[in-house]
Design a protein around this motif. Structure first.
Motif, PDB file in Angstrom:
ATOM      1  N   ASP A 173       0.872  -1.174   0.000  1.00 53.72           N
ATOM      2  CA  ASP A 173       0.000   0.000   0.000  1.00 53.72           C
ATOM      3  C   ASP A 173       0.907   1.222   0.000  1.00 53.72           C
ATOM      4  OD1 ASP A 173      -1.979   1.832   0.246  1.00 53.72           O
ATOM      5  OD2 ASP A 173      -3.109   0.703   1.712  1.00 53.72           O
ATOM      6  N   GLN A 179      -4.531  -0.809   3.685  1.00 50.00           N
ATOM      7  CA  GLN A 179      -3.724  -0.456   4.859  1.00 50.00           C
ATOM      8  C   GLN A 179      -3.744  -1.579   5.884  1.00 50.00           C
ATOM      9  OE1 GLN A 179      -3.780   3.755   5.994  1.00 50.00           O
ATOM     10  NE2 GLN A 179      -5.669   3.899   4.854  1.00 50.00           N
ATOM     11  N   CYS A 215      -6.961  -3.956   9.532  1.00 51.42           N
ATOM     12  CA  CYS A 215      -6.592  -2.844   8.658  1.00 51.42           C
ATOM     13  C   CYS A 215      -6.766  -1.547   9.433  1.00 51.42           C
ATOM     14  CB  CYS A 215      -7.507  -2.750   7.445  1.00 51.42           C
ATOM     15  SG  CYS A 215      -7.872  -4.249   6.646  1.00 51.42           S
ATOM     16  N   ALA A 220      -6.076   6.202   9.655  1.00 48.42           N
ATOM     17  CA  ALA A 220      -5.266   5.471  10.637  1.00 48.42           C
ATOM     18  C   ALA A 220      -5.701   5.727  12.067  1.00 48.42           C
ATOM     19  CB  ALA A 220      -3.783   5.779  10.461  1.00 48.42           C
ATOM     20  N   LEU A 222       0.575  -2.457   4.630  1.00 53.26           N
ATOM     21  CA  LEU A 222       1.439  -1.385   5.106  1.00 53.26           C
ATOM     22  C   LEU A 222       2.859  -1.902   5.286  1.00 53.26           C
ATOM     23  CD1 LEU A 222      -0.782   0.328   7.791  1.00 53.26           C
ATOM     24  CD2 LEU A 222      -0.238   1.149   5.530  1.00 53.26           C
TER      25      LEU A 222
END
Lengths: 261, 429
Positions: free
Chosen positions: B190, B213, B224, B229, B244
């Motif tokens: 990603d 992610q 994820c 985030a 990630l």
């Protein structure tokens, strides 16, 4: 006569990275800014569309950038926004869609522009830094690459562009004009997101830092790994050559690393 | 008389005994080791003489060199040069399924991110019987260690249609792979190097819902990041994953086959049929000083050893370098504070860092810790920057810089002369 470029900017509600409060999303704001600048330069018209709650105060921040009106496809939160947007784009005969790369709330998968492109059959231009020109149905676009590089591509209308953080920053919003802007609320069909309902969503746990593990078989190896000085001194040292030779050696290394093309 | 026959008499050698008692005697080692061999005690156990371990140091004190740091200095046993350890070969014969990894291959080499994902792919493959990890590599590759990174099978697609910016051609190749091999999982980095873009295109085309992610993946569950985030989404592991950094551990204990895998219809007109609606016009020359210092690719950095600042700026222009500076140059007012590299300035990630007249204070060395290659120009051959540099030039900066400017101006395809670089530089893409 309708304008040749019918732009639609899709905006979402952002999230401030520190406080977590709602805000104008960083990339969506840049998308609106890009659309507003384009509509000045070329024969085009920009409409800004949000899917969700029409009472959301953040929409006034977008409107405060100098928009006369904003379209809201009214929908409850947690539903699938895609079908409503596809119908809207087909109805309004849009031919250029500007969005951010990733939303700041929800799943933030960044899949919406790709799914739109797939359903509409349009090309997708990822991570746009600037749209230089749109002439005779063909746009010249600068893409933002890592390390500040730029790539130029051309693409025919209609297309979908996701706007990178390298694009021009969004202008300041004004409170009063934002309140005076008109909100056109369109009822949208409800489509539940079946897959997402089974997900378990929790506040983010900090990710563990990767440890530097020494895989040593013997105590001597571990001792060596713990006391070793950082490796170095493998480089070539030029002392007694002439300045031309030294410069040539440096230049050769630059060429070898493709720094100088 | 027979008691006194010559072979029964034990003859003592007082001199040898004396030498054996005297550890400092130059012949001590040879005398002691003459009588050595396998010594067994009264019960038949093998005895080790602890006094024979180590050597006598210069001041007469016994030293045991357990770290074996200067073994070559001792005349005794010599350790051979570090042998090439041959790792055990991990083989997958007649795989029942595939896990496909599409690495970014920035600059034609696997990145650390790619290697972590290959490691994760093996973790996923381990939960199935007899699965192979496939890497899909587009365009020219400089990577020589696919086998050590954990690639069981390799699909290497050459061809001008994949060079540069070609997400549509790459997507059609991935669709072909999906149809032919029906992989269990597709793993992508990603990243902004094209991994996330390609993964999203594939997911949209296949109608799969990808995990983006992702940072914790097992065969059944995936965690994820969501909402920039701030949340963790726990879900079933889907077919397409965008991962990630540091999502898994890179392979380091096995070797893999990296056998080439065929792709049906490759080389036919399949890819020519794939419509390309995005026309690549090549990379654009950008003003190097407009690039943020932290992400600049090539930095020309100046320190206390620069006296001719006009020449320094001219050299940066000629080479197309982003300008950096050490703390001294900034404090003296020759460069703006935003250009400072190091602990109280910017931590840079340049691929090539050219330090002119910088001796290398530790605060500065921290700032360039992530640079791949360092070139130093300095008058002091003993300074830390020269020790760190891959190429160090001990000279006055003014002469070398003027020669460099000349070379850059003579070079036909210098960045100055070409505004639009059509030739693809894969490192920048």
């Amino acid at each position: 006569m309708p304008p040749s470029v019918n732009m639609v900017a899709l905006v979402s509600v952002g999230r401030h990275p520190q406080s977590g409060r709602s805000r104008r999303a960083e990339q969506d704001g840049r998308a609106v800014e890009m659309g507003m600048n384009l509509s000045c330069d070329i024969d085009g018209q920009l409409s800004v569309v949000h899917v969700g709650d029409s009472k959301e105060p953040v929409l006034r921040q977008y409107a405060g950038m100098g928009l006369d009106a904003l379209t809201v496809l009214e929908q409850d939160s947690g539903l699938d926004v895609l079908p409503g947007v596809v119908t809207y784009l087909k109805e309004t005969k849009a031919n250029l869609v500007l969005t951010g790369v990733r939303a700041e709330r929800g799943e933030s998968s960044g899949m919406l522009p790709y799914l739109l492109a797939e359903q509409l059959g349009w090309p997708l231009v990822p991570r746009v830094a600037e749209i230089l020109s749109i002439k005779e149905g063909e746009a010249q676009v600068l893409l933002a690459l890592p390390r500040g590089q730029r790539r130029s591509i051309t693409v025919a209308l209609p297309f979908i562009a996701t706007v990178d953080n390298a694009a021009k920053g969004a202008r300041q919003t004004a409170y009063g004009p934002g309140l005076r802007a008109q909100l056109n609320v369109v009822e949208s069909e409800d489509n539940t997101d079946d897959i997402a309902t089974s997900w378990d969503i929790s506040p983010a746990k900090p990710r563990p830092k990767r440890m530097k593990v020494v895989k040593a078989k013997s105590a001597a190896d571990r001792f060596k790994a713990a006391t070793a000085k950082p490796a170095g001194g493998g480089g070539r040292v030029m002392k007694n050559e002439t300045a031309e030779e030294k410069a040539q050696a440096i230049f050769d290394l630059l060429k070898q690393e493709k720094i100088v093309r | 008389m027979s008691d006194f026959s010559s072979d029964n008499i034990i003859r003592r050698d007082p001199r040898a005994e004396w030498i054996a008692r005297n550890r400092l005697h130059p012949l001590h080692d040879s005398v002691v080791s003459a009588g050595r061999g396998e010594v067994r005690g009264p019960s038949g156990l093998l005895r080790k003489n602890p006094h024979l371990v180590g050597f006598i140091g210069p001041n007469g004190i016994k030293r045991i060199d357990r770290a074996n740091t200067n073994s070559s200095a001792i005349g005794g046993k010599k350790w051979s040069a570090p042998q090439d350890v041959v790792l055990p070969l991990h083989q997958v014969v007649n795989p029942e399924g595939y896990i496909v990894v599409v690495p970014d291959m920035v600059g034609g080499r696997l990145t650390a991110h790619d290697k972590d994902i290959l490691g994760l792919a093996h973790k996923l493959a381990g939960e199935h019987a007899n699965f192979a990890v496939v890497a899909v590599c587009f365009g020219e590759s400089k990577e020589t260690q696919f086998d050590l990174a954990g690639v069981d099978r390799l699909i290497h697609l050459f061809g001008s249609e994949f060079d540069g910016f070609a997400p549509e051609a790459r997507l059609s190749a991935l669709m072909q792979i999906d149809a032919q091999y029906q992989p269990q999982h597709w793993l992508f980095p990603d990243s902004i190097n094209g991994g996330a873009d390609l993964a999203s295109r594939l997911a949209a085309r296949l109608g799969e819902r990808p995990a983006t992610q992702a940072w914790q993946v097992s065969a059944s569950k995936t965690v994820c990041r969501g909402a920039s985030a701030s949340t963790d989404i726990t879900r079933e592991t889907p077919k397409i994953l965008m991962l990630l950094e540091e999502c898994g551990d890179a392979i380091d204990e096995t070797r893999h086959e990296a056998l080439p895998l065929d792709l049906d219809g490759y080389g036919l007109d399949y890819w020519e049929r794939a419509e390309s609606r995005l026309v690549d016009k090549g990379l654009i020359a950008v003003d190097p000083n407009a690039i943020p210092l932290a992400e600049a690719e090539f930095i020309l950095s100046a320190g206390n050893g620069i006296h001719n600042w006009d020449q320094f700026h001219e050299c940066a222009r000629a080479l197309g370098a982003t300008e950096g500076a050490s703390r001294v140059a900034v404090d003296d007012g020759f460069m703006p504070r935003a250009r400072q590299v190091g602990a109280s300035g910017t931590w840079v990630t340049a691929r090539l860092y050219l330090a002119v007249g910088i001796s290398g204070a530790i605060q500065h060395m921290q700032g360039i810790g992530q640079c791949d290659k360092v070139i130093a120009i300095n008058t002091d051959a003993a300074c830390d920057m020269v020790k760190r540099a891959d190429l160090a030039v001990v000279a006055d900066s003014e002469e070398v810089l003027s020669e460099l400017i000349k070379l850059a101006q003579q070079y036909p395809l210098s960045i100055d002369n070409v505004s639009n670089v059509n030739e693809e530089n894969s490192d920048a893409a």
